[in-house]
Design an enzyme around this catalytic site. Structure first.
Site, PDB file in Angstrom:
ATOM      1  N   LYS A 175      39.852  33.273  43.663  1.00 21.76           N
ATOM      2  CA  LYS A 175      38.495  33.482  43.183  1.00 21.76           C
ATOM      3  C   LYS A 175      38.181  32.615  41.975  1.00 21.76           C
ATOM      4  O   LYS A 175      37.028  32.347  41.664  1.00 21.76           O
ATOM      5  CB  LYS A 175      38.292  34.958  42.837  1.00 21.76           C
ATOM      6  CG  LYS A 175      36.872  35.309  42.427  1.00 21.76           C
ATOM      7  CD  LYS A 175      36.781  36.741  41.970  1.00 21.76           C
ATOM      8  CE  LYS A 175      35.406  37.048  41.405  1.00 21.76           C
ATOM      9  NZ  LYS A 175      35.338  38.376  40.816  1.00 21.76           N
ATOM     10  N   SER A 191      40.453  35.220  39.349  1.00 22.10           N
ATOM     11  CA  SER A 191      39.356  34.932  38.426  1.00 22.10           C
ATOM     12  C   SER A 191      39.846  34.222  37.166  1.00 22.10           C
ATOM     13  O   SER A 191      40.400  33.130  37.237  1.00 22.10           O
ATOM     14  CB  SER A 191      38.615  36.232  38.111  1.00 22.10           C
ATOM     15  OG  SER A 191      37.383  35.973  37.494  1.00 22.10           O
TER      16      SER A 191
END
Length: 457
Positions: free
Chosen positions: A456, A431
């Site tokens: 991600k 992320s």
């Protein structure tokens, strides 16, 4: 080739001293397409007939007397009648026919005009009725319907796959408003979850207010749980069952029990995680301080059953230390090591403090450790990138129509933009960590070391 039709017409009886004669006309079957030809032939015939009659009666052909006009008019009408009755295929009425055609054309134009006005009026009536009908449901929408529509519009605007997993997104909205029960808030939440499930996308999720608050609590400095960051399995994990451990917080209950990045949680308190969402799992892992929780964990080929006790876990996102690399003489490199574990609301400030402290110890370079950092607050990731960059683009935010936002820096917030920098990553880097690492690499500010990240960011 034209098909020619010959017809004969005989005048009605004339005076005894007037010779009878027969009129033959050759008319094209397509006379309507060539009215000028018919008219010219007819005028020529009348002129020749008139000249012949005038000579026989001893009348000058250029005479303009009343006898001539009356004679020609009378016999032209007779000619017209006879010709019409005997031909049976076409009817030619010279000037009166032209007047009738004009009259008929006028009537057709009037009819068409009236019909056009009627059609326009009907179309306007249908349109206004349709608009009224389409607006009626929106006026009758309940608060629950409007909440559902807000979620639908959010996906419609921002979702990158405009096929919406091969379905008509507008039709789904209409069907859901018509068929899904939305009488209570829980029913509306269920309808939204059901809608998102049709996308078959694990990274597009709906958070109820309680779960959103739980997520925020994980970025505000402390939480009560076992110290795990979890995610959905990817293709590289080799299994679609369970939830994958992205990172295990150093010193937390899970870390002390030996749970590592890449392990798979198969069950929480005997409840299978095969179809469990990560926010449901996070809610089950958290609880009152001192309460027990049982986990079934697969580490490689081994399956373990672990009993853990929930603790208050401090989310201090930064740890740092000075590393002196032994070398000949007095020129030993002094490396400032910074471990960033998460992107909570204190992350960027903590990184600045760590850099200032290490610089006071005369460091020559920095190592930024993003291993097992599962992300957190996106804005904090942007702020930390600005600390290391003197200029450049940090990240593009794109949707199905292209680039929507650009986050960049002009160097105003730069604090450590000159010293050599190495960034450490692994499969637990996810992320916001991946965004930060990618920005530093793409702007040629840092060199990355480690293994492929989670995928991600």
């Amino acid at each position: 080739m034209e098909l020619l039709t010959a017809s004969s017409a005989t005048f009605s009886p004339l005076p005894s001293n007037f010779p009878s004669f027969t009129f033959k006309a050759t008319i094209s079957k397509s006379w309507k397409s060539h009215p000028g030809i018919v008219e010219a032939r007819l005028q020529g015939f009348l002129l020749r007939t008139r000249t012949t009659i005038s000579k026989r009666l001893g009348i000058c052909c250029n005479s303009v007397g009343p006898f001539k006009e009356e004679f020609l008019f009378q016999h032209f009408c007779q000619l017209n009648k006879g010709f019409s009755s005997q031909c049976g295929l076409i009817s030619i009425r010279y000037r009166s026919s032209l007047l009738k055609v004009r009259s008929c054309s006028d009537r057709i134009r009037q009819c068409v005009s009236v019909l056009f006005v009627q059609l326009v009026f009907t179309a306007m009536l249908v349109t206004s009725t349709t608009i009224a009908l389409s607006e009626t449901p929106s006026l009758a929408l309940s608060e629950e319907n409007r909440l559902f529509l807000e979620a639908w519009r959010t996906i419609d605007r921002a979702y990158v796959d405009k096929t919406f997993n091969g379905q008509s997104w507008f039709r789904y909205r209409e069907n859901a408003l018509r068929n899904e029960p939305m009488n209570t808030r829980e029913e509306t939440y269920m309808a939204i979850r059901k809608m998102l499930a049709t996308l078959d996308d694990p990274f597009t999720r709906f958070l109820e207010p309680e779960k959103f608050n739980s997520l925020r609590s994980g970025t505000q400095g402390a939480l009560t749980g076992v110290g795990l960051s979890i995610g959905y399995p990817t293709a590289s994990d080799g299994s679609s069952a369970g939830l994958v451990v992205i990172s295990s917080m150093p010193g937390g209950p899970a870390n002390r029990a030996g749970i590592l990045s890449g392990d798979v949680i198969l069950a929480i308190d005997d409840t299978s995680t095969e179809s469990m969402g990560i926010y449901d799992a996070a809610e089950r892992l958290q609880g009152p301080e001192g309460s027990p929780v049982e986990l079934t964990v697969r580490s490689g080929a081994e399956i373990r059953h672990l009993a853990l006790t929930r603790e208050k876990v401090s989310l201090n996102p930064v740890k740092s230390r000075l590393c002196v690399v032994p070398g000949p003489g007095k020129s030993s490199p002094r490396i400032g090591y910074i471990k960033l574990t998460s992107f909570n609301q204190n992350a960027s400030g903590a990184v600045r403090e760590a850099i200032d402290t290490l610089r006071s110890n005369s460091v020559n370079a920095f190592v930024l450790d993003l291993r097992d950092n599962s992300g957190g607050l996106f804005p904090e990731g942007i702020e930390i990138a600005k600390i290391w960059l003197d200029k450049g683009v940090i990240v593009y935010i794109c949707d199905s129509r292209g680039v929507r936002d650009i986050y960049d820096t002009d160097g105003t917030d730069a604090l450590a933009a000159s010293e050599p920098l190495a960034v450490l990553v692994n499969k637990g880097t996810a992320s916001a960590s991946e965004i930060l690492a990618g920005a530093l690499k793409d702007n040629k500010r840092a060199v990355l070391f480690g293994e492929p990240t989670y995928g991600k960011g």
